[in-house]
Design an enzyme around this catalytic site. Sequence first.
Site, mmCIF file in Angstrom:
data_model
loop_
_atom_site.group_PDB
_atom_site.id
_atom_site.type_symbol
_atom_site.label_atom_id
_atom_site.label_comp_id
_atom_site.label_asym_id
_atom_site.label_seq_id
_atom_site.Cartn_x
_atom_site.Cartn_y
_atom_site.Cartn_z
ATOM 1 N N LYS A 159 -48.276 -13.499 19.214
ATOM 2 C CA LYS A 159 -47.847 -14.588 18.263
ATOM 3 C C LYS A 159 -49.083 -14.890 17.345
ATOM 4 O O LYS A 159 -50.348 -15.155 18.000
ATOM 5 C CB LYS A 159 -47.115 -15.714 18.852
ATOM 6 C CG LYS A 159 -45.903 -15.435 19.686
ATOM 7 C CD LYS A 159 -45.097 -16.270 20.472
ATOM 8 C CE LYS A 159 -44.138 -17.175 19.544
ATOM 9 N NZ LYS A 159 -43.549 -18.130 20.509
ATOM 10 N N GLY A 165 -41.285 -19.764 10.396
ATOM 11 C CA GLY A 165 -40.365 -19.329 9.826
ATOM 12 C C GLY A 165 -39.985 -17.925 10.300
ATOM 13 O O GLY A 165 -39.456 -17.104 9.673
ATOM 14 N N GLY A 166 -40.030 -17.648 11.800
ATOM 15 C CA GLY A 166 -39.919 -16.594 12.313
ATOM 16 C C GLY A 166 -40.951 -15.359 11.806
ATOM 17 O O GLY A 166 -40.769 -14.133 12.469
ATOM 18 N N LYS A 202 -45.292 -14.345 27.278
ATOM 19 C CA LYS A 202 -44.374 -13.460 27.881
ATOM 20 C C LYS A 202 -43.033 -13.626 27.418
ATOM 21 O O LYS A 202 -42.522 -14.718 26.826
ATOM 22 C CB LYS A 202 -44.107 -14.073 29.458
ATOM 23 C CG LYS A 202 -43.227 -13.110 30.210
ATOM 24 C CD LYS A 202 -43.190 -13.493 31.837
ATOM 25 C CE LYS A 202 -42.203 -12.613 32.527
ATOM 26 N NZ LYS A 202 -42.429 -11.106 32.566
ATOM 27 N N LYS A 237 -32.959 -19.132 12.609
ATOM 28 C CA LYS A 237 -31.685 -19.747 13.107
ATOM 29 C C LYS A 237 -30.435 -19.423 11.779
ATOM 30 O O LYS A 237 -30.865 -19.465 10.618
ATOM 31 C CB LYS A 237 -31.725 -21.273 12.871
ATOM 32 C CG LYS A 237 -32.909 -21.587 14.110
ATOM 33 C CD LYS A 237 -33.293 -22.836 14.037
ATOM 34 C CE LYS A 237 -34.522 -23.163 14.876
ATOM 35 N NZ LYS A 237 -35.482 -24.132 14.726
ATOM 36 N N GLU A 275 -39.398 -27.505 20.231
ATOM 37 C CA GLU A 275 -38.765 -26.389 20.374
ATOM 38 C C GLU A 275 -39.040 -25.635 21.774
ATOM 39 O O GLU A 275 -40.227 -25.833 22.410
ATOM 40 C CB GLU A 275 -38.985 -25.265 19.397
ATOM 41 C CG GLU A 275 -38.548 -25.716 18.023
ATOM 42 C CD GLU A 275 -38.620 -24.552 16.765
ATOM 43 O OE1 GLU A 275 -37.813 -24.535 15.980
ATOM 44 O OE2 GLU A 275 -39.269 -23.608 17.117
ATOM 45 N N ASN A 291 -42.515 -28.625 15.566
ATOM 46 C CA ASN A 291 -42.329 -28.730 14.002
ATOM 47 C C ASN A 291 -42.546 -30.094 13.505
ATOM 48 O O ASN A 291 -41.793 -30.974 13.803
ATOM 49 C CB ASN A 291 -41.037 -28.014 13.510
ATOM 50 C CG ASN A 291 -40.929 -26.744 13.584
ATOM 51 O OD1 ASN A 291 -39.795 -26.202 14.049
ATOM 52 N ND2 ASN A 291 -42.016 -26.004 13.846
ATOM 53 N N ARG A 293 -42.251 -31.921 10.976
ATOM 54 C CA ARG A 293 -41.478 -32.064 9.719
ATOM 55 C C ARG A 293 -40.053 -32.370 10.042
ATOM 56 O O ARG A 293 -39.518 -32.319 11.018
ATOM 57 C CB ARG A 293 -41.649 -30.966 8.803
ATOM 58 C CG ARG A 293 -40.903 -29.480 9.847
ATOM 59 C CD ARG A 293 -41.225 -28.585 8.624
ATOM 60 N NE ARG A 293 -40.848 -27.268 9.332
ATOM 61 C CZ ARG A 293 -39.874 -26.730 9.873
ATOM 62 N NH1 ARG A 293 -38.660 -27.204 9.517
ATOM 63 N NH2 ARG A 293 -39.807 -25.560 10.507
ATOM 64 N N ARG A 339 -25.665 -22.049 8.435
ATOM 65 C CA ARG A 339 -26.546 -21.937 7.264
ATOM 66 C C ARG A 339 -25.877 -20.941 5.899
ATOM 67 O O ARG A 339 -25.753 -19.500 6.294
ATOM 68 C CB ARG A 339 -27.799 -21.206 7.519
ATOM 69 C CG ARG A 339 -28.790 -22.404 8.399
ATOM 70 C CD ARG A 339 -30.115 -21.716 8.438
ATOM 71 N NE ARG A 339 -30.744 -22.694 9.296
ATOM 72 C CZ ARG A 339 -32.155 -22.847 9.477
ATOM 73 N NH1 ARG A 339 -32.773 -22.029 8.884
ATOM 74 N NH2 ARG A 339 -32.675 -23.291 10.370
HETATM 75 P P1 ADP Z 1 -41.708 -19.862 14.485
HETATM 76 O O1 ADP Z 1 -42.962 -20.580 14.477
HETATM 77 O O2 ADP Z 1 -41.487 -18.637 13.697
HETATM 78 O O3 ADP Z 1 -40.487 -20.828 14.568
HETATM 79 P P2 ADP Z 1 -41.251 -19.851 17.470
HETATM 80 O O4 ADP Z 1 -42.483 -19.778 18.359
HETATM 81 O O5 ADP Z 1 -40.512 -21.065 17.213
HETATM 82 O O6 ADP Z 1 -41.834 -19.292 16.081
HETATM 83 O O7 ADP Z 1 -40.099 -18.767 17.686
HETATM 84 C C1 ADP Z 1 -39.040 -18.362 16.824
HETATM 85 C C2 ADP Z 1 -38.267 -17.418 17.797
HETATM 86 O O8 ADP Z 1 -38.630 -16.389 18.370
HETATM 87 C C3 ADP Z 1 -37.586 -18.263 18.857
HETATM 88 O O9 ADP Z 1 -36.305 -19.156 18.594
HETATM 89 C C4 ADP Z 1 -37.088 -17.182 19.597
HETATM 90 O O10 ADP Z 1 -35.791 -16.537 19.364
HETATM 91 C C5 ADP Z 1 -38.168 -16.157 19.624
HETATM 92 N N1 ADP Z 1 -39.180 -16.459 20.586
HETATM 93 C C6 ADP Z 1 -40.395 -17.096 20.507
HETATM 94 N N2 ADP Z 1 -41.177 -16.826 21.556
HETATM 95 C C7 ADP Z 1 -40.370 -16.360 22.397
HETATM 96 C C8 ADP Z 1 -40.582 -15.900 23.572
HETATM 97 N N3 ADP Z 1 -41.959 -15.974 24.124
HETATM 98 N N4 ADP Z 1 -39.738 -15.068 24.422
HETATM 99 C C9 ADP Z 1 -38.562 -14.813 23.756
HETATM 100 N N5 ADP Z 1 -38.279 -15.050 22.505
HETATM 101 C C10 ADP Z 1 -39.139 -15.920 21.988
HETATM 102 P P1 ADP Z 2 -36.203 -25.078 10.734
HETATM 103 O O1 ADP Z 2 -37.356 -24.875 11.715
HETATM 104 O O2 ADP Z 2 -36.105 -26.157 10.205
HETATM 105 O O3 ADP Z 2 -34.870 -24.477 11.603
HETATM 106 P P2 ADP Z 2 -36.824 -22.591 9.450
HETATM 107 O O4 ADP Z 2 -37.873 -21.811 10.614
HETATM 108 O O5 ADP Z 2 -35.494 -22.041 9.107
HETATM 109 O O6 ADP Z 2 -36.663 -23.950 9.672
HETATM 110 O O7 ADP Z 2 -37.725 -22.607 8.290
HETATM 111 C C1 ADP Z 2 -37.198 -23.532 6.860
HETATM 112 C C2 ADP Z 2 -38.095 -23.133 5.989
HETATM 113 O O8 ADP Z 2 -39.531 -23.360 5.945
HETATM 114 C C3 ADP Z 2 -37.775 -21.543 5.620
HETATM 115 O O9 ADP Z 2 -38.149 -21.231 4.016
HETATM 116 C C4 ADP Z 2 -39.265 -21.244 6.338
HETATM 117 O O10 ADP Z 2 -39.493 -19.920 5.688
HETATM 118 C C5 ADP Z 2 -40.189 -22.102 5.810
HETATM 119 N N1 ADP Z 2 -41.121 -22.245 6.920
HETATM 120 C C6 ADP Z 2 -41.001 -22.618 8.143
HETATM 121 N N2 ADP Z 2 -42.358 -22.894 9.049
HETATM 122 C C7 ADP Z 2 -43.233 -22.204 7.848
HETATM 123 C C8 ADP Z 2 -44.407 -22.167 8.129
HETATM 124 N N3 ADP Z 2 -45.430 -22.421 8.952
HETATM 125 N N4 ADP Z 2 -45.118 -21.603 6.929
HETATM 126 C C9 ADP Z 2 -44.470 -21.446 5.838
HETATM 127 N N5 ADP Z 2 -43.222 -21.603 5.744
HETATM 128 C C10 ADP Z 2 -42.355 -22.109 6.692
HETATM 129 MG MG MG Z 3 -39.711 -22.294 15.620
#
Ligand code: ADP
Ligand code: ADP
Ligand code: MG
Length: 465
Positions: A159, A165-166, A202, A237, A275, A291, A293, A339
């Site tokens: 990661k 944002g996934g 993991k 999501k 989260e 997050n 925000r 959404r």
């Molecule tokens: P982002 O910063 O892009 O939101 P997250 O770390 O919150 O990233 O992870 C986004 C999604 O990826 C989680 O909601 C989950 O579905 C998956 N994910 C993240 N970390 C793990 C993990 N260690 N094991 C399984 N799924 C994961």
């Molecule tokens: P939430 O965590 O509120 O469920 P999302 O992961 O769906 O939100 O992100 C909401 C919006 O913000 C999306 O347009 C996503 O691409 C953007 N976003 C989220 N995290 C970041 C980041 N670290 N950098 C840039 N854009 C982000």
């Molecule tokens: Mg997240």
Amino acid sequence: MAIASLLIANRGEIAVRIIRAARLLGIRTVQAHSAADADSLAVRMADEAVLIGPPPAAKSYLDIEAVMKAARETGVDAVHPGYGFLAENADFADAVVSAGMIFVGPDASAIRLLGDKVAARKVAREAGVPTVPGSEGRIAGIEEARTLVEEIGFPVMIKAAAGGGGRGIRIVRDFDEFEKQFPQAASEAQAAFGDGGLYIEKVIENARHIEVQILGDGENVIHCFERECSLQRRRQKVWEEAPAFGLSPSVREALTASAVALARSVGYRGAGTVEYLYDADSGAFYFIEVNTRIQVEHPVTEMITGIDLVAEMIRIAGGEKLSIPQDAVRISGHAIECRINAEDPAQNFMPSPGQVTALVEPEGEGVRFDTMLYDGYWVPPFYDSLLGKMIVHGADRKDAIARMEVALKALTIDGIRTTVPLHLAIAANPDVAAGAIHTKYLEGWLADAPLSTSLSPAASQTENA
Ligand code: ADP
Ligand code: ADP
Ligand code: MG
């Protein structure tokens, strides 16, 4: 200092949402917008609008100088960043404060600390919050990773420390893959986030995504219970609920207390989300990130608690203390958010910008549609495809799902393709009704039963016949 005027440094449905909250508080609103959004609902609603640049976000919504110029020239006393764009950019928060204005969000130092996902894991560990097994710090190279991975076992995730944002997440199943992916992940993270730092977690299989809403005023921190966000596609999501279903009182208590402990340990001020991944079989939960925000899915929490989170974060930014004691935050019923994106679920979610030729919004008890749409609106192709969020509140989960189905059927958006058919299919899915879901469930289901067949006009006609 109480806030009298507010610049909205964002667009779409969240800009509309912020304007509503500001108006409720008697605050003058100024909408910053790109050339592509001159006709947007937020621009129409705000007391004043100011052009910040051309359509590409890099030259408008992501351009700190352009946004700051708009803030200075319109003489606002505060800036709300919404979500995405500059919301988690500590340099932006610094620029706002240096210009003598209020940033509606936590201090730049908290954004910097918690926005680094590796640093946030350390904060969590120190606050006694369980984290996903993985690296303690950033991983320097493959040799360091080898020892760790031998210990925790494959599959693991690589990661990006600055990801969001996934994006910036890769799964690897063995060392060969690891050796190939690691350098790629580093250069991709550097290019996408300006920070090539990586860490390892993991993979928690079959886990649910559960997150806790927190509010802090710098002294006190409360939680507003949790949301269930396990229905995801590409780690984004799609459908969210509050509260999470099937949590025992002791798990709920431990989960929410851990989020409060984490936020307290950094003197958190503002709205934020902690989260977690949740293993329903064992009841164990593992911190993944914070997050700093307002989140997209905040309305489900508002529906079950009656708290206006956006108004609350603006009040806190204006220097007020939390107006709600923890014991006054209670869960009432069940809420769900869908959404609704401008994408065609029958064609692999291909973006579908264009003009909305007819719009009918559902009404009635327990229904809320947070949107930027109006009849005749042109959905621009430049940004995130979110059009709006259908939110319902029911007596319990079963009632909420039934209400969602009714609300979605009462919604008409003509002229463009939307993800409404996907949400109707989810609402009718027995596994969803039974709560037999996890973060990979939706993708697996879509792969087994592609909506391209079930959603084609012919198929839906047969169904209706
Ligand atoms: P982002 O910063 O892009 O939101 P997250 O770390 O919150 O990233 O992870 C986004 C999604 O990826 C989680 O909601 C989950 O579905 C998956 N994910 C993240 N970390 C793990 C993990 N260690 N094991 C399984 N799924 C994961
Ligand atoms: P939430 O965590 O509120 O469920 P999302 O992961 O769906 O939100 O992100 C909401 C919006 O913000 C999306 O347009 C996503 O691409 C953007 N976003 C989220 N995290 C970041 C980041 N670290 N950098 C840039 N854009 C982000
Ligand atoms: Mg997240």
